[in-house]
Scaffold this active site. Sequence first.
Site, PDB file in Angstrom:
ATOM      1  N   HIS A 162     -52.524 -39.121 -29.052  1.00  0.00           N
ATOM      2  CA  HIS A 162     -51.992 -38.198 -28.534  1.00  0.00           C
ATOM      3  C   HIS A 162     -53.059 -37.134 -28.544  1.00  0.00           C
ATOM      4  CE1 HIS A 162     -49.691 -34.959 -26.692  1.00  0.00           C
ATOM      5  NE2 HIS A 162     -49.000 -35.895 -26.289  1.00  0.00           N
ATOM      6  N   GLY A 202     -47.788 -29.927 -20.874  1.00  0.00           N
ATOM      7  CA  GLY A 202     -46.689 -28.795 -21.443  1.00  0.00           C
ATOM      8  C   GLY A 202     -47.114 -27.604 -20.360  1.00  0.00           C
ATOM      9  N   SER A 237     -46.164 -32.998 -17.948  1.00  0.00           N
ATOM     10  CA  SER A 237     -45.160 -32.219 -17.063  1.00  0.00           C
ATOM     11  C   SER A 237     -44.685 -33.136 -15.992  1.00  0.00           C
ATOM     12  CB  SER A 237     -46.022 -31.223 -16.227  1.00  0.00           C
ATOM     13  OG  SER A 237     -46.694 -30.387 -17.239  1.00  0.00           O
ATOM     14  N   ASN A 246     -41.371 -38.210 -25.761  1.00  0.00           N
ATOM     15  CA  ASN A 246     -42.276 -37.723 -26.969  1.00  0.00           C
ATOM     16  C   ASN A 246     -41.607 -36.347 -27.447  1.00  0.00           C
ATOM     17  OD1 ASN A 246     -43.929 -36.766 -28.743  1.00  0.00           O
ATOM     18  ND2 ASN A 246     -45.569 -36.426 -27.142  1.00  0.00           N
ATOM     19  N   LYS A 284     -42.125 -34.786 -29.886  1.00  0.00           N
ATOM     20  CA  LYS A 284     -43.242 -33.878 -30.639  1.00  0.00           C
ATOM     21  C   LYS A 284     -42.322 -33.237 -31.763  1.00  0.00           C
ATOM     22  CE  LYS A 284     -45.645 -33.115 -26.097  1.00  0.00           C
ATOM     23  NZ  LYS A 284     -46.611 -32.343 -25.680  1.00  0.00           N
ATOM     24  N   GLU A 327     -52.674 -39.488 -19.943  1.00  0.00           N
ATOM     25  CA  GLU A 327     -51.938 -38.038 -20.100  1.00  0.00           C
ATOM     26  C   GLU A 327     -53.232 -37.062 -19.813  1.00  0.00           C
ATOM     27  OE1 GLU A 327     -48.082 -37.863 -22.301  1.00  0.00           O
ATOM     28  OE2 GLU A 327     -49.656 -37.613 -23.753  1.00  0.00           O
ATOM     29  N   GLU A 367     -52.862 -33.959 -28.601  1.00  0.00           N
ATOM     30  CA  GLU A 367     -52.565 -32.911 -29.563  1.00  0.00           C
ATOM     31  C   GLU A 367     -53.249 -33.333 -30.940  1.00  0.00           C
ATOM     32  OE1 GLU A 367     -48.429 -32.400 -28.925  1.00  0.00           O
ATOM     33  OE2 GLU A 367     -48.863 -31.613 -26.959  1.00  0.00           O
TER      34      GLU A 367
HETATM   35  P1  PGA Z   1     -44.979 -32.663 -21.492  1.00  0.00           P
HETATM   36  O1  PGA Z   1     -45.796 -33.529 -22.584  1.00  0.00           O
HETATM   37  O2  PGA Z   1     -44.090 -33.640 -20.839  1.00  0.00           O
HETATM   38  O3  PGA Z   1     -44.346 -31.645 -22.166  1.00  0.00           O
HETATM   39  O4  PGA Z   1     -46.141 -32.204 -20.733  1.00  0.00           O
HETATM   40  C1  PGA Z   1     -45.928 -34.873 -22.232  1.00  0.00           C
HETATM   41  C2  PGA Z   1     -46.872 -35.540 -23.775  1.00  0.00           C
HETATM   42  O5  PGA Z   1     -47.375 -34.586 -24.347  1.00  0.00           O
HETATM   43  O6  PGA Z   1     -46.615 -36.691 -23.933  1.00  0.00           O
END
Ligand code: PGA
Length: 248
Positions: free
Chosen positions: A95, A172, A210, A11, A13, A166, A97
């Site tokens: 997601h 993150g 992460s 992903n 982003k 998630e 976000e």
């Molecule tokens: P991350 O993000 O691996 O940077 O924690 C995962 C995601 O948001 O899909």
Amino acid sequence: MTTRRKLVVGNWKMHGSRVANAELLAGVLAARPFACDVAVCTPFVYLADAAATLAASDVRWGAQDVSAHAQGAYTGEVSAAMLQELGCRYTLVGHSERRAYHAESDALVAAKAQAALGRGVTPIVCVGETLAEREAGQTAEVVKRQLSVVIHQLAHCAAEMVVAYEPVWAIGTGRTATPAQAQEVHALLRAQLQAATGRGDAMRILYGGSVKPDNAAELFAQADIDGGLIGGASLKAADFIAIVRAAG
Ligand code: PGA
């Protein structure tokens, strides 16, 4: 015994540039063959580049969001038909976000998943609890609610989706769920999928939050973790490849 093939999805982003993406994808392609399914979810504007770069390979590409509407006066939105035209195999929906910064409700996420499936684009439906919800003991209730709205909307097609667990507090932050914490939620979700579709044992449930080269193998070794949704670590070819290799 299950025959679920593992899936690792990057992903990206809102990261990347045409130059950086070309370098990243060249690195990924050079590392084939892979023993699991691999895909990258890029910003919309890079999907055509990804399609051109990846078309002759078994690495798939997809989007990070899709409109719930088929077409029309929805400025800024991108339809499932457009994703289909660009050869997208997958799109993320829901997601955390998007849920947090764009106020996406469970119902909207479900409508997006349905729009994607209607065009043959597999929705990767993201669910996960916040830190406050986990600390209040509400994890199971939250993720089951998020998933149940999608299951209900997709009805007989629900078994076609991919689910990604998630935990919001792990995204993150460098703070990964322990393999046992992740497995516990994955098992709950699989039981829910099995009860609703009768095909839960064949459905893929990814872990995200992460995931790094040094924790991927342990996570992917859990019985109900079928791969990962990788944010930050998917932007470096070496890290992404190491995570893909950890999936088998
Ligand atoms: P991350 O993000 O691996 O940077 O924690 C995962 C995601 O948001 O899909």
